[in-house]
Structure formats: structure tokens, C-alpha cells
Design a protein around this motif. Structure first.
Motif, PDB file in Angstrom:
ATOM      1  N   ARG A  36       0.786  -1.070  -0.150  1.00  9.63           N
ATOM      2  CA  ARG A  36      -0.157   0.632  -0.071  1.00  9.63           C
ATOM      3  C   ARG A  36       1.005   1.131   0.366  1.00  9.63           C
ATOM      4  N   PRO A  74      -7.784   8.409  10.675  1.00  7.93           N
ATOM      5  CA  PRO A  74      -7.204   6.825   9.700  1.00  7.93           C
ATOM      6  C   PRO A  74      -6.099   7.258   9.473  1.00  7.93           C
ATOM      7  N   LYS A 111       3.379   2.644   2.967  1.00 11.99           N
ATOM      8  CA  LYS A 111       2.404   2.834   4.164  1.00 11.99           C
ATOM      9  C   LYS A 111       3.758   1.885   5.461  1.00 11.99           C
ATOM     10  N   ASN A 126       0.751   2.007   9.374  1.00  8.90           N
ATOM     11  CA  ASN A 126      -0.361   2.186   9.632  1.00  8.90           C
ATOM     12  C   ASN A 126      -1.165   1.653  10.207  1.00  8.90           C
ATOM     13  N   LYS A 127      -1.316   0.518  10.962  1.00  5.03           N
ATOM     14  CA  LYS A 127      -1.940  -0.361  11.744  1.00  5.03           C
ATOM     15  C   LYS A 127      -0.740  -0.458  13.252  1.00  5.03           C
TER      16      LYS A 127
END
Ligand SMILES: *[C@@H]1O[C@H](CO)[C@@H](O)[C@H](O)[C@H]1NC(C)=O
Ligand SMILES: *[C@@H]1O[C@H](CO)[C@@H](O)[C@H](O)[C@H]1NC(C)=O
Ligand SMILES: *[C@@H]1O[C@H](CO)[C@@H](O)[C@H](O)[C@H]1NC(C)=O
Ligand SMILES: *[C@@H]1O[C@H](CO)[C@@H](O)[C@H](O)[C@H]1NC(C)=O
Ligand SMILES: *[C@@H]1O[C@H](CO)[C@@H](O)[C@H](O)[C@H]1NC(C)=O
Ligand SMILES: *[C@@H]1O[C@H](CO)[C@@H](O)[C@H](O)[C@H]1NC(C)=O
Length: 283
Positions: A36, A74, A111, A126-127
Motif C-alpha cells: 500500500r 485514519p 505505508k 498505519n495499523k
């Protein structure tokens, strides 16, 4: 040591998307995931840049494990950095500093990415990645030189790795790290190291190292040195001492940490507030 004797081969079989970027002695291995992308000048990029550049300057972290997040969902960015347990604080900070810049260069607009130096590992996403056991991407390196008495060597290595796995797993939430040595065949001594990110539970650490050790026969059978690295744990063995005696753990930071992921106050986005959004996830 001769660089030729230390020539490590990159094993693409086990791995996936890991790249072997520069030559030794200080090589940086990385995986950009390539799943991503974020767009340039996005909020995520800005959060990630602030987060990564803040890691090594966090003076509260004195035990080699960084786990922080920055920004709001987010677009929140999460990062973990882990220094080898025998690396001194100054060297640790400088390794984290270097790797934070390096990973952004080597994985532009990704990402999620991970990179390893000898002395530290850095990872962002990103998580949330805190307390989650990840065994991919994984990478193995081996020393091309052969062992003569393979069966005896393997037996000693296995026993040593079992011991270090259980020792590392029983470590605290500040450090899960173990080193040790054992006499091998042909007058060799085997030196080894095992480490997990200390946010893992003892069981997760044990499982991670168990899996990692399971890759040794595939990558490194009959070789005098090998390493397996994954996001959550890593191990290494050699026939020379490649580690220092472990740096003692400092006493834990005085102030307990703020609640995990507490959302920042709404509507406050000035720089000063932004700094307070850096959430310190270790304890
Ligand atoms: C992300 O960007 C890289 C480099 O610009 C490109 O090679 C890759 O295909 C992109 N991946 C996706 C999923 O868009
Ligand atoms: C990180 O590296 C930069 C550039 O080399 C340097 O200016 C900065 O002082 C370093 N920070 C730490 C904490 O080492
Ligand atoms: C370090 O800890 C002190 C005391 O708990 C706190 O005030 C400060 O904000 C912390 N610094 C960072 C960079 O987290
Ligand atoms: C081990 O300690 C010595 C002396 O303090 C230092 O020069 C060397 O860089 C250390 N090695 C590692 C791997 O930290
Ligand atoms: C991370 O980014 C991907 C791709 O943009 C998105 O699908 C996913 O929901 C994001 N994860 C989180 C936790 O925000
Ligand atoms: C190790 O052994 C393998 C298989 O027997 C052989 O092909 C290789 O050349 C040897 N490597 C070295 C460095 O001697």
C-alpha cells in the motif's frame, strides 16, 4: 575478521520482499511490503515523518525498545524500534536515528516497512503493531563456511537455542534478550543470541523464536553462522563471540505511561498539541 569469511548470503528462498542494499560491515536490510502506498504530502506522510524523527530523541527510553504512535485515525502512524540487548544507549539511539532516515529513503511512500541494521530494527505501519506477533517478512543470512561435524554441531546448537529461547521469553516488558555459548565439536565454541520485541508475551516470544529456529535447518544447515530475523524476534549464531556482555537494564522510567492510544483532544492541531500526541507504548 576477514570480510570474505564474513560474507553473508542473502537467502531469497525464505523471504519475500527483502532487499540487500549495501555491502558489509553495516548493511541495512529492508522490506517495504509493497502493498500500500501513501501519497506525497499526505497527512499520513507528515505523521510518519514526525514520528520517525522523534524516536531517537526520546530521552525517556533508555532500554532499547521504542513503540510510539503519532497522529489521529485514519492517518495515525505507528512505529517500533528495537536495539540489540547488548548495545549501549548512545549506539542504540544513533542506530535508531540512522535507520529511521534510511527506511524512509529506501521505502519511499510505503505505508508499511521494516528494516534491520546489526544493532537495531525499525518498523512502521498505519495499523497498531504493539503486542502483535508478526513472523513475516522474514529473512535469513548465513555464513558460507562449512561445519565439519554437522550432526554434533546441530545438536549443540539446538540445545543452546532452546535455552536462549526460554531465557529470552522470560524477560521483562523492557527487554527479552539472551546470549550464550556452548562447546561444539572440533574445538569450536558456538555463540548465539535470541531476542524478541519485549511487548510480546512470554508465550508469543517463545513461539516466535521457536518458529525462527525452525528456519535454521532450511537456511543454514552445516554452516558456521546464521541469522533469522522477523519483525517480532530474531536469532543468530556464530563460532566467534559477536556480542558484548549484556548492558544492564536501567530502572524503568519513573512515570507510568499514559493509556494506550488515548485520543488527543478534539480540534487541537497546533504543533504543541501534536507533540503531546506522541504516545509512548512501552512500560
Ligand atoms: C507503490 O509505489 C511503488 C514505487 O513508486 C510502485 O512500484 C508500486 O507499484 C506501488 N504499489 C502500489 C500497490 O500502488
Ligand atoms: C540524528 O541524525 C541527525 C542527522 O545526522 C543529527 O542531526 C541528529 O542530531 C541525530 N539525532 C540523534 C538523537 O542522534
Ligand atoms: C518524558 O517523561 C516526562 C516525565 O514523565 C514527560 O514529562 C515527558 O513528556 C516525556 N518525554 C517524552 C519525549 O515522552
Ligand atoms: C562492545 O563493547 C565495546 C567496548 O565497549 C565496543 O567498542 C563495541 O562496539 C561493542 N560491540 C557491540 C556489538 O555493541
Ligand atoms: C492502512 O492503509 C490501508 C490502505 O490505504 C487501508 O486500507 C487500511 O484500512 C489502513 N489501516 C488502518 C488501520 O487505518
Ligand atoms: C560448503 O560445502 C558445500 C557442499 O558440500 C560446497 O559446495 C561449498 O563449496 C562449501 N563451502 C565452502 C566455503 O567451503
Amino acid at each position: 575478521m576477514e570480510s570474505s569469511r564474513l560474507l553473508y548470503l542473502f537467502l531469497s528462498v525464505l523471504i519475500g520482499l527483502v532487499a540487500f542494499t549495501t555491502a558489509q560491515p553495516e548493511f541495512f536490510l529492508h522490506s517495504c511490503y509493497n502493498t500500500r502506498n501513501y501519497t506525497s504530502n499526505s497527512v499520513y506522510q507528515s505523521n510518519l515523518n514526525i514520528l520517525l524523527s522523534s524516536l531517537s530523541s526520546n530521552i525517556n527510553i533508555t532500554y532499547g525498545f521504542y513503540s510510539l504512535s503519532f497522529g489521529q485515525d485514519p492517518d495515525r502512524a505507528y512505529a517500533i524500534a528495537l536495539c540489540r540487548g547488548d548495545v549501549l544507549l548512545d549506539d542504540c539511539r544513533s542506530c535508531v536515528n540512522d535507520s529511521a532516515r534510511r527506511i524512509l529513503q529506501d521505502c519511499p511512500n510505503q505505508k508499511e516497512a521494516i528494516g534491520w541494521y546489526d544493532n537495531c530494527m525499525i518498523r512502521y505501519s498505519n495499523k497498531s503493531i504493539f503486542g502483535v506477533m508478526e513472523d513475516w517478512p522474514r529473512l535469513a543470512l548465513l555464513n558460507v563456511n562449512n561445519v565439519t561435524s554437522i550432526d554434533q554441531f546441530n545438536q549443540v546448537l539446538r540445545t543452546l537455542m532452546d535455552r536462549l529461547r526460554s531465557e529470552a521469553s522470560s524477560g521483562s516488558s523492557l527487554r527479552k534478550f539472551a546470549t550464550g555459548e556452548a562447546p561444539g565439536p572440533d574445538f569450536l565454541t558456538i555463540y548465539a543470541l535470541a531476542q524478541c520485541t519485549p511487548d510480546l508475551s512470554g508465550q508469543q516470544c517463545n513461539d516466535c523464536l521457536d518458529q525462527a529456529a525452525g528456519y535454521i535447518p532450511g537456511c543454514c544447515n552445516g554452516k558456521i553462522g546464521g541469522r533469522v530475523v522477523t519483525p517480532s524476534c530474531n536469532l543468530r549464531y556464530e563460532i566467534s563471540r559477536f556480542y558484548n556482555s549484556t548492558v544492564p537494564l536501567p530502572s524503568p522510567p519513573p512515570q507510568p505511561t499514559p493509556p494506550l492510544f488515548s485520543p488527543p483532544p478534539k480540534g487541537m492541531r497546533t504543533h504543541a498539541i501534536v507533540v503531546s500526541q506522541l504516545i509512548f507504548l512501552s512500560f
